[in-house]
Motif scaffolding. Sequence first.
Motif, PDB file in Angstrom:
ATOM      1  N   VAL A  42      -1.796  -4.108  -4.117  1.00 14.84           N
ATOM      2  CA  VAL A  42      -0.437  -3.571  -3.981  1.00 14.84           C
ATOM      3  C   VAL A  42      -0.253  -2.363  -4.903  1.00 14.84           C
ATOM      4  CG1 VAL A  42       1.998  -4.065  -4.318  1.00 14.84           C
ATOM      5  CG2 VAL A  42       0.528  -5.746  -3.225  1.00 14.84           C
ATOM      6  N   VAL A  43      -0.740  -2.514  -6.163  1.00 13.16           N
ATOM      7  CA  VAL A  43      -0.609  -1.417  -7.124  1.00 13.16           C
ATOM      8  C   VAL A  43      -1.330  -0.176  -6.606  1.00 13.16           C
ATOM      9  CG1 VAL A  43      -1.303  -0.660  -9.421  1.00 13.16           C
ATOM     10  CG2 VAL A  43      -0.261  -2.889  -9.111  1.00 13.16           C
ATOM     11  N   ALA A  44      -2.541  -0.419  -6.110  1.00 11.17           N
ATOM     12  CA  ALA A  44      -3.304   0.719  -5.602  1.00 11.17           C
ATOM     13  C   ALA A  44      -2.588   1.368  -4.419  1.00 11.17           C
ATOM     14  CB  ALA A  44      -4.700   0.260  -5.202  1.00 11.17           C
ATOM     15  N   ILE A  50       0.614   5.821  -2.107  1.00 10.25           N
ATOM     16  CA  ILE A  50       1.663   5.741  -1.115  1.00 10.25           C
ATOM     17  C   ILE A  50       1.057   5.463   0.266  1.00 10.25           C
ATOM     18  CG2 ILE A  50       3.899   6.736  -0.437  1.00 10.25           C
ATOM     19  CD1 ILE A  50       3.806   8.342  -2.848  1.00 10.25           C
ATOM     20  N   GLN A  51       0.320   4.383   0.322  1.00 10.27           N
ATOM     21  CA  GLN A  51      -0.299   3.962   1.581  1.00 10.27           C
ATOM     22  C   GLN A  51       0.149   2.526   1.841  1.00 10.27           C
ATOM     23  OE1 GLN A  51      -2.563   5.447   3.630  1.00 10.27           O
ATOM     24  NE2 GLN A  51      -2.610   7.404   2.521  1.00 10.27           N
ATOM     25  N   PRO A  52       0.335   2.127   3.115  1.00 13.24           N
ATOM     26  CA  PRO A  52       0.726   0.731   3.396  1.00 13.24           C
ATOM     27  C   PRO A  52      -0.464  -0.227   3.324  1.00 13.24           C
ATOM     28  CG  PRO A  52       0.568   1.964   5.423  1.00 13.24           C
ATOM     29  CD  PRO A  52       0.283   2.938   4.331  1.00 13.24           C
ATOM     30  N   ASP A  53      -1.678   0.321   3.269  1.00  8.38           N
ATOM     31  CA  ASP A  53      -2.871  -0.541   3.379  1.00  8.38           C
ATOM     32  C   ASP A  53      -2.905  -1.620   2.318  1.00  8.38           C
ATOM     33  OD1 ASP A  53      -3.115   1.670   4.839  1.00  8.38           O
ATOM     34  OD2 ASP A  53      -5.257   1.976   4.484  1.00  8.38           O
ATOM     35  N   GLY A  54      -2.483  -1.317   1.105  1.00  8.40           N
ATOM     36  CA  GLY A  54      -2.527  -2.291   0.020  1.00  8.40           C
ATOM     37  C   GLY A  54      -1.706  -3.513   0.359  1.00  8.40           C
ATOM     38  N   ASN A  86      -4.025 -14.105  -6.277  1.00  4.51           N
ATOM     39  CA  ASN A  86      -2.828 -13.297  -6.455  1.00  4.51           C
ATOM     40  C   ASN A  86      -3.094 -12.079  -7.325  1.00  4.51           C
ATOM     41  OD1 ASN A  86      -0.767 -14.531  -4.895  1.00  4.51           O
ATOM     42  ND2 ASN A  86      -0.998 -16.314  -6.213  1.00  4.51           N
ATOM     43  N   ALA A  87      -3.998 -12.271  -8.313  1.00  5.41           N
ATOM     44  CA  ALA A  87      -4.363 -11.124  -9.144  1.00  5.41           C
ATOM     45  C   ALA A  87      -4.994 -10.042  -8.283  1.00  5.41           C
ATOM     46  CB  ALA A  87      -5.336 -11.575 -10.227  1.00  5.41           C
ATOM     47  N   THR A  88      -5.874 -10.443  -7.388  1.00  6.92           N
ATOM     48  CA  THR A  88      -6.506  -9.474  -6.492  1.00  6.92           C
ATOM     49  C   THR A  88      -5.448  -8.792  -5.631  1.00  6.92           C
ATOM     50  OG1 THR A  88      -8.029 -11.319  -6.267  1.00  6.92           O
ATOM     51  CG2 THR A  88      -8.631  -9.277  -5.184  1.00  6.92           C
ATOM     52  N   GLY A  89      -4.534  -9.601  -5.096  1.00  3.89           N
ATOM     53  CA  GLY A  89      -3.472  -9.050  -4.259  1.00  3.89           C
ATOM     54  C   GLY A  89      -2.644  -8.022  -5.015  1.00  3.89           C
ATOM     55  N   LEU A  90      -2.347  -8.352  -6.263  1.00  2.00           N
ATOM     56  CA  LEU A  90      -1.564  -7.431  -7.092  1.00  2.00           C
ATOM     57  C   LEU A  90      -2.294  -6.100  -7.240  1.00  2.00           C
ATOM     58  CD1 LEU A  90       0.921  -7.007  -8.861  1.00  2.00           C
ATOM     59  CD2 LEU A  90      -0.394  -7.913 -10.782  1.00  2.00           C
ATOM     60  N   ALA A  91      -3.607  -6.197  -7.444  1.00  2.00           N
ATOM     61  CA  ALA A  91      -4.390  -4.969  -7.591  1.00  2.00           C
ATOM     62  C   ALA A  91      -4.280  -4.112  -6.330  1.00  2.00           C
ATOM     63  CB  ALA A  91      -5.849  -5.318  -7.865  1.00  2.00           C
TER      64      ALA A  91
END
Lengths: 102, 629
Positions: A49-51, A56-60, A42-47
């Motif tokens: 999403v933040v990025a 302003i890209q949907p890729d995260g 989840n920490a990785t996922g958060l990183a």
Amino acid sequence: MALVLMRHGLLLAGILFALGLVGVLVRRNLLFILLSIEVMLNATGLAFVVAGSRWIQPDGQVMFLFILTMAAAEVSVGLALLLQLYHRFKSLDIDAVSRMRG
Amino acid sequence: MLELLWLIPTLPFAGFVALALIGARLSRTKVALIGVGSAGLSAIVAGLVGFRFLLSPPPGHLYSQTLWKWMHVGNFMPEIGLSLDALSLVMVLVVSWVSFLIHLYSAEFMVDEEGYSRFFAYMNLFIGFMLTLVLADNLLLLYLGWEGVGLCSYLLIGFWYKDPANGRAAMKAFIVTRIGDAAMAVGLFLIFTHLGTLKIQELMQRASEQWAVGSTLPIAAAALLLGGAVGKSAQLPLQTWLPDAMAGPTPVSALIHAATMVTAGVYLIARTHVLFSLAPAVQLIVALIGAVTLLLAGCSALTQRDIKRVLAYSTISQIGYMFLALGVGAWSAAIFHFMTHAFFKALLFLGAGVVITGLHGEHDMFKMGGLRRQLPLTFWAFLVGAASLSALPLVTAGFYSKDLILWQAWSSKLGSPWLWGAGLAGALLTSVYTFRMVLLTFFGEAKAQVSRSPGVCIGIPLAVLAVLSVIGGFVELPQTLGNLPLFSEFLHSVLPKAPDQGGAGSLLLFQVLAAIVSLGGIWLAYLLFLRHRHYAENLVRTPLGRALHCFWLGGWSFDWLYDTLFVQPFVTVARLGKEDVVDLFYQGVARLSRILHSGLSATQTGRVRWYAAAIGIGAIVTIGIAVLL
């Protein structure tokens, strides 16, 4: 909507990841190890999403969905292993399973 | 009909290939059918070819057949070519028919053995190589056959490979003959360098044109070829392998180590007789080797307890006679003795095989006895063979061939009374040890019960060989007895007559002497080993007698001598060389990798958390390096 600074978001992700890693290394109970791995994922996922929100890209968020899927699969395998471990050794202590040494 | 010549060696090779490929899956009957059948067909073809050759001899009494070119290197162009002349015809007929009879015998003899198809595959391979050897028209192809029969000899001595002693005997035979073969190979190089060809006809012609009698080159060439012949034919000083070769199955001893392969040396010398005639010194050495060998081996045969070892020493001794004949220029007498020897020695070995299996593998003659009632056919066949070996006058083949050798050892220009005396003393020894063997085995009181009596497949070869051991001699009747030298007349197209010095004495007198010696030996054997056993026992009990007995029993201590002179020093040097500088380096490499190995394997703790920590640290270090650099 107050934007979260990327620095803060990444710091939070880093702290969560470190907590998870410490949990994996310190805990002997397999269940807690699996939980710690979830925290790390989840920490990785958060990183991600933040990025994603920073540029302003949907890729995260797309990556986060992948991580979720993978985490679900990982947990199912991990829980199956956990059941086997308990079945064979009547304990969840991961250090009991060290026969493949040397 | 002569163009079928190529089939003679090909058929046994085909049998070998078939047995080697599918032999293990076939039933024993089919294996025997292929093994014996291919040998039999080859013998029949040889018979047809021989018949044709006798009826209408090809021009020059020589038929050549070139199958294909072997290789082409510079001006070296050996061919796979066969040639048939009187000498090779005699060899081919004897080899193929004796082989066929022994195969027939083996079909029944070996039937309970493990590796039945392996046995027949090796035996067929042997016949193929032996026939290649005798039919080769150049020395290189002859050498191929020569090494091939050596290989088969090795394989068959070690046939029962589960006993390490048999493997050692096989290796000993292989290595000792290899010493001679190395000399022979050098001889071939020498001949090719100086005469430019290895074709036997051409090289003999060129040698007689280019080389003077007694010059260095023919002496070197003949001496080197003699080295090969001495090794293969188990003559002094390379005779030590043959007694140990008896570790193989008895049909192998009969075929390879008595009738055929060991006489290849005799064939080689007869085949290249021109070279030997150009080197009188070497020819004298041939005669001396023969004379000394026949005496030494005769004495050893006198003391053996193992029936097969008696026959082995006897074989060495009889080949000594052939060498003696070759040495005095009595070429056809040597080949004649080869033929009769092949018959009676094969017969004796086959008879001994029946006795040994009948008594559950008992080899010691002193534990046999009285077998003549239990094994009547074997007894009579063995008796005929023994009579022929000890040259019983008039009725046996051995008498005619040995008598011819003795007479020519005296009468030939190259002969001498000494050589004749050695031959005569050897004849006495021969009949004593032969009848010692017969009397101990078949006479006296019975000491053991025979468990297995021979069937048809064993009986037929025994009977046929017994007949041949008698009538085989009538093809060459001396002047005093009909004067019908068919055999030497036939060989005359290839081998010159022995140089007669003329008026050296009466042939009849010498024949009577030889007959007296032969009969005297039998009588002596009867006296010592049946009538008054204690005479022989007392003789052995005296200090001198015991020393001689031990000495002869061990084959004149040649094994000990070679062990001390060659084997031990070699082993010592090898042991010293084991720890040299180069090895230290490689041992260091081995030790280093072992230390690294134990270090790495210590990290494999089997603990998941350790591995996770290692992955984490690794990741941190990698990222750190990537960020900092």
